[in-house]
Design a protein around this motif. Structure first.
Motif, PDB file in Angstrom:
ATOM      1  N   ARG A  28      20.876 -47.547 -12.342  1.00 47.86           N
ATOM      2  CA  ARG A  28      21.988 -46.829 -12.968  1.00 47.86           C
ATOM      3  C   ARG A  28      23.248 -47.000 -12.141  1.00 47.86           C
ATOM      4  NH1 ARG A  28      18.034 -43.591 -15.164  1.00 47.86           N
ATOM      5  NH2 ARG A  28      18.498 -42.752 -17.232  1.00 47.86           N
ATOM      6  N   ILE A  44      27.675 -46.045 -11.988  1.00 48.68           N
ATOM      7  CA  ILE A  44      28.827 -45.317 -12.524  1.00 48.68           C
ATOM      8  C   ILE A  44      29.953 -46.343 -12.694  1.00 48.68           C
ATOM      9  CG2 ILE A  44      30.561 -43.532 -12.076  1.00 48.68           C
ATOM     10  CD1 ILE A  44      28.472 -42.143 -10.275  1.00 48.68           C
ATOM     11  N   VAL A  84      28.038 -43.233 -16.903  1.00 41.78           N
ATOM     12  CA  VAL A  84      26.814 -43.558 -16.162  1.00 41.78           C
ATOM     13  C   VAL A  84      26.035 -44.501 -17.064  1.00 41.78           C
ATOM     14  CG1 VAL A  84      24.692 -42.659 -15.143  1.00 41.78           C
ATOM     15  CG2 VAL A  84      26.816 -41.332 -14.977  1.00 41.78           C
ATOM     16  N   PRO A 141      27.182 -47.115  -7.226  1.00 37.59           N
ATOM     17  CA  PRO A 141      25.785 -46.847  -7.564  1.00 37.59           C
ATOM     18  C   PRO A 141      25.643 -45.375  -7.949  1.00 37.59           C
ATOM     19  CG  PRO A 141      26.051 -46.998  -5.179  1.00 37.59           C
ATOM     20  CD  PRO A 141      27.378 -47.360  -5.788  1.00 37.59           C
ATOM     21  N   PHE A 142      24.844 -45.102  -8.967  1.00 35.35           N
ATOM     22  CA  PHE A 142      24.519 -43.716  -9.334  1.00 35.35           C
ATOM     23  C   PHE A 142      23.399 -43.260  -8.415  1.00 35.35           C
ATOM     24  CE2 PHE A 142      21.620 -40.947 -11.704  1.00 35.35           C
ATOM     25  CZ  PHE A 142      22.474 -39.948 -12.129  1.00 35.35           C
ATOM     26  N   LEU A 143      23.616 -42.145  -7.745  1.00 35.26           N
ATOM     27  CA  LEU A 143      22.614 -41.634  -6.811  1.00 35.26           C
ATOM     28  C   LEU A 143      22.104 -40.296  -7.329  1.00 35.26           C
ATOM     29  CD1 LEU A 143      24.622 -42.370  -3.512  1.00 35.26           C
ATOM     30  CD2 LEU A 143      22.902 -43.831  -4.609  1.00 35.26           C
ATOM     31  N   LYS A 144      20.900 -40.308  -7.842  1.00 31.98           N
ATOM     32  CA  LYS A 144      20.313 -39.115  -8.456  1.00 31.98           C
ATOM     33  C   LYS A 144      20.398 -37.884  -7.551  1.00 31.98           C
ATOM     34  CE  LYS A 144      15.673 -37.586  -9.492  1.00 31.98           C
ATOM     35  NZ  LYS A 144      14.257 -37.982  -9.489  1.00 31.98           N
ATOM     36  N   ASP A 145      20.099 -38.059  -6.281  1.00 36.56           N
ATOM     37  CA  ASP A 145      20.072 -36.909  -5.361  1.00 36.56           C
ATOM     38  C   ASP A 145      21.461 -36.369  -5.048  1.00 36.56           C
ATOM     39  OD1 ASP A 145      17.395 -37.189  -5.309  1.00 36.56           O
ATOM     40  OD2 ASP A 145      17.286 -38.110  -3.336  1.00 36.56           O
ATOM     41  N   VAL A 146      22.473 -37.162  -5.342  1.00 38.62           N
ATOM     42  CA  VAL A 146      23.847 -36.735  -5.109  1.00 38.62           C
ATOM     43  C   VAL A 146      24.482 -36.283  -6.429  1.00 38.62           C
ATOM     44  CG1 VAL A 146      26.156 -37.547  -4.458  1.00 38.62           C
ATOM     45  CG2 VAL A 146      24.163 -38.264  -3.119  1.00 38.62           C
ATOM     46  N   ASP A 147      24.381 -37.136  -7.430  1.00 38.48           N
ATOM     47  CA  ASP A 147      25.140 -36.911  -8.670  1.00 38.48           C
ATOM     48  C   ASP A 147      24.452 -35.918  -9.611  1.00 38.48           C
ATOM     49  OD1 ASP A 147      27.225 -38.766  -7.941  1.00 38.48           O
ATOM     50  OD2 ASP A 147      25.752 -40.348  -8.275  1.00 38.48           O
ATOM     51  N   CYS A 148      23.148 -35.728  -9.445  1.00 39.93           N
ATOM     52  CA  CYS A 148      22.440 -34.732 -10.260  1.00 39.93           C
ATOM     53  C   CYS A 148      21.807 -33.679  -9.369  1.00 39.93           C
ATOM     54  CB  CYS A 148      21.352 -35.404 -11.101  1.00 39.93           C
ATOM     55  SG  CYS A 148      22.017 -36.505 -12.333  1.00 39.93           S
ATOM     56  N   ARG A 149      22.368 -33.501  -8.199  1.00 40.53           N
ATOM     57  CA  ARG A 149      21.801 -32.566  -7.205  1.00 40.53           C
ATOM     58  C   ARG A 149      21.749 -31.137  -7.757  1.00 40.53           C
ATOM     59  NH1 ARG A 149      20.756 -33.352  -2.057  1.00 40.53           N
ATOM     60  NH2 ARG A 149      20.658 -31.584  -0.620  1.00 40.53           N
ATOM     61  N   GLY A 150      20.568 -30.560  -7.707  1.00 37.42           N
ATOM     62  CA  GLY A 150      20.427 -29.163  -8.131  1.00 37.42           C
ATOM     63  C   GLY A 150      20.482 -28.957  -9.633  1.00 37.42           C
ATOM     64  N   VAL A 151      20.519 -30.056 -10.391  1.00 39.98           N
ATOM     65  CA  VAL A 151      20.547 -29.925 -11.848  1.00 39.98           C
ATOM     66  C   VAL A 151      19.111 -29.862 -12.333  1.00 39.98           C
ATOM     67  CG1 VAL A 151      21.203 -31.064 -14.005  1.00 39.98           C
ATOM     68  CG2 VAL A 151      22.705 -31.213 -12.011  1.00 39.98           C
ATOM     69  N   ASP A 152      18.789 -28.833 -13.116  1.00 42.22           N
ATOM     70  CA  ASP A 152      17.391 -28.767 -13.573  1.00 42.22           C
ATOM     71  C   ASP A 152      17.276 -29.247 -15.016  1.00 42.22           C
ATOM     72  OD1 ASP A 152      18.495 -26.656 -14.994  1.00 42.22           O
ATOM     73  OD2 ASP A 152      17.822 -25.187 -13.512  1.00 42.22           O
ATOM     74  N   ARG A 161      29.716 -26.899 -13.276  1.00 37.96           N
ATOM     75  CA  ARG A 161      29.843 -28.146 -12.511  1.00 37.96           C
ATOM     76  C   ARG A 161      30.980 -28.992 -13.089  1.00 37.96           C
ATOM     77  NH1 ARG A 161      24.432 -27.436 -11.364  1.00 37.96           N
ATOM     78  NH2 ARG A 161      23.791 -28.177  -9.315  1.00 37.96           N
ATOM     79  N   ARG A 197      28.735 -46.222  -1.772  1.00 35.19           N
ATOM     80  CA  ARG A 197      29.707 -45.183  -2.105  1.00 35.19           C
ATOM     81  C   ARG A 197      30.797 -45.133  -1.032  1.00 35.19           C
ATOM     82  NH1 ARG A 197      27.454 -42.043  -6.632  1.00 35.19           N
ATOM     83  NH2 ARG A 197      29.036 -40.472  -6.254  1.00 35.19           N
ATOM     84  N   VAL A 209      30.642 -34.647  -7.811  1.00 36.80           N
ATOM     85  CA  VAL A 209      30.184 -33.610  -8.739  1.00 36.80           C
ATOM     86  C   VAL A 209      30.148 -32.321  -7.919  1.00 36.80           C
ATOM     87  CG1 VAL A 209      28.301 -32.810 -10.196  1.00 36.80           C
ATOM     88  CG2 VAL A 209      28.813 -35.271 -10.055  1.00 36.80           C
ATOM     89  N   CYS A 247      23.426 -37.031 -16.628  1.00 34.48           N
ATOM     90  CA  CYS A 247      22.080 -37.146 -16.038  1.00 34.48           C
ATOM     91  C   CYS A 247      21.069 -37.507 -17.120  1.00 34.48           C
ATOM     92  CB  CYS A 247      21.662 -35.840 -15.367  1.00 34.48           C
ATOM     93  SG  CYS A 247      22.661 -35.428 -13.956  1.00 34.48           S
TER      94      CYS A 247
END
Lengths: 137, 137
Positions: A53, A55, A97, A126-137, B53, B85, B97, B133
């Motif tokens: 993925r 951006i 994304v 680069p899309f970084l899941k742990d950064v860009d979706c951090r804390g998103v459930d 967010r 990044r 984000v 996401c």
């Protein structure tokens, strides 16, 4: 005042033919689009193939910039542009994304882009899941 | 060639004092930062308070632009900037984000920003989980 001028690093060479063909959000479409990165920036792509993925930031060259209010699609409510993803905004930068399907030389085939063919591309991250979706459930 | 000049819509008025104070990614820090949107763009903030967010785009004014290779932190490997990044890239646009903690007039208090105080802000977009996401597990 600081000068903030962008340079195109490439362009969308094959995607939606016009704004009215594009989906409301690229993520909702399944079209395979192609981005060509210009030769002088191709070196910057090295290592990109490890990400599935990306951006993409692009310049919404068909959009008006003197707009501060917008109506989100399907809404009757007028809101500030910064609370919408409207392409018409003071700095018309598009953000998508996308999924990287294939990289062939300095041409990327991606899915999830909502740009028209001919759109200038200004950055790839680069899309970084742990950064860009951090804390998103 | 199409002209792509950005205008500042506001600035980071209280965040990290210098680049060396900032975390590698804003998402990894817990500092409360403040963004002031200039009066002439304040109308564009209307409705923003409904989002918890936001995506902030900012101009990395301290970064070099003539860089196409970078070493990601903690890596010995040199890669193309577009696969990192790194703040040093042809168009030095930062993307974070952030969580919107409070909005007071045209000043936003956010967490998750990795900018230094004085950084020009160029766009604010609502973060949309189903778009940004999408399909991420």
């Amino acid at each position: 005042m600081i000068k903030m001028n962008l340079i195109p690093i490439g362009e969308v060479v094959d995607c939606y033919p016009s704004r009215s063909d594009a989906p409301r959000q690229g993520a909702f479409g399944d079209r395979l689009c192609r981005i060509r990165i210009y030769e002088e920036f191709a070196e910057g792509l090295d290592g990109l193939e490890r990400y599935d993925r990306l951006i993409i930031l692009y310049w919404l060259h068909l959009s008006r910039r003197n707009v501060l209010k917008a109506k989100p699609p399907g809404s009757e409510e007028v809101r500030g542009v910064f609370s919408t993803r409207s392409p018409e905004r003071p700095n018309p930068i598009g953000l998508a994304v996308v999924r990287l399907i294939e990289m062939s030389g300095s041409t990327l085939a991606v899915k999830g882009l909502d740009a028209v063919t001919g759109t200038p591309v200004i950055d790839i991250k680069p899309f970084l899941k742990d950064v860009d979706c951090r804390g998103v459930d």
